[in-house]
Design a protein around this motif. Structure first.
Motif: not given
Length: 140
Positions: A49-77
Motif C-alpha cells: 500500500r503506497k509502495g510499502v510492503i507489510t508482512f502479516m502473520a496470524n491475522p485476526k479481524v477484531l471488528w469491522k464497520f460498514g461496507h463498500i463494493k470493491s472491484n477486485e482481481g486476483c493472481e489465482s483467478i
C-alpha cells in the motif's frame, strides 16, 4: 484445499517474508500475496500500500464497520469480481519481528487485508463476489 496453521517461530517468519516479498518484487502491480498461493499452509501474507510492503502473520479481524463494493482481481483467478469489503476495521497480527500489532485501517488497506485473509481461509473472490460484467472472463 489448503488448511492453514498459525506461524509459530521467528524462523518461519523469516522464510515466509523472504518468499512472499520476492513475489511482490517480481510482480510490482499486485497489492497482496498469501502463503497458500505459494502452496505453504501458513497463516501469513504481504500487502503493498503506497509502495510499502507489510508482512502479516496470524491475522485476526477484531471488528469491522460498514461496507463498500470493491472491484477486485486476483493472481489465482481470471477476471474481476465485485466484493463487499468493510469501510473500516481493526486487525491484529504478528509483524516481521514477531511483535503483536493492532491497527485500525480504512477501506483501501482493509480491502487488501480482507482479500488475503480470505486466501488463508481457503476462500476466493469467486466464492464471495459476483463477476464484474465488464470483465472479458465469464464465470464458469
Amino acid at each position: 484445499m489448503i488448511f492453514c496453521v498459525d506461524v509459530k517461530s521467528v524462523q518461519e517468519i523469516v522464510e515466509l517474508k523472504s518468499a512472499l516479498e520476492k513475489v511482490m518484487e517480481e510482480r510490482p502491480k499486485i497489492q497482496g500475496f498469501s502463503a497458500p498461493q505459494l502452496k505453504w499452509n501458513k497463516r501469513a501474507f504481504v500487502i503493498r500500500r503506497k509502495g510499502v510492503i507489510t508482512f502479516m502473520a496470524n491475522p485476526k479481524v477484531l471488528w469491522k464497520f460498514g461496507h463498500i463494493k470493491s472491484n477486485e482481481g486476483c493472481e489465482s483467478i481470471k477476471g474481476r469480481y465485485v466484493v463487499k469489503r468493510p469501510f473500516i476495521m481493526q486487525v491484529e497480527y504478528m509483524d516481521d519481528r514477531g511483535n503483536t500489532v493492532r491497527k485500525t485501517v480504512l477501506y483501501k488497506k482493509a480491502r487488501i487485508i480482507c482479500h488475503e485473509i480470505d486466501h488463508l481461509n481457503n476462500i476466493t473472490i469467486r466464492d464471495v463476489g459476483k463477476i464484474w460484467w465488464g470483465s472479458k472472463y465469464v464465470r464458469e
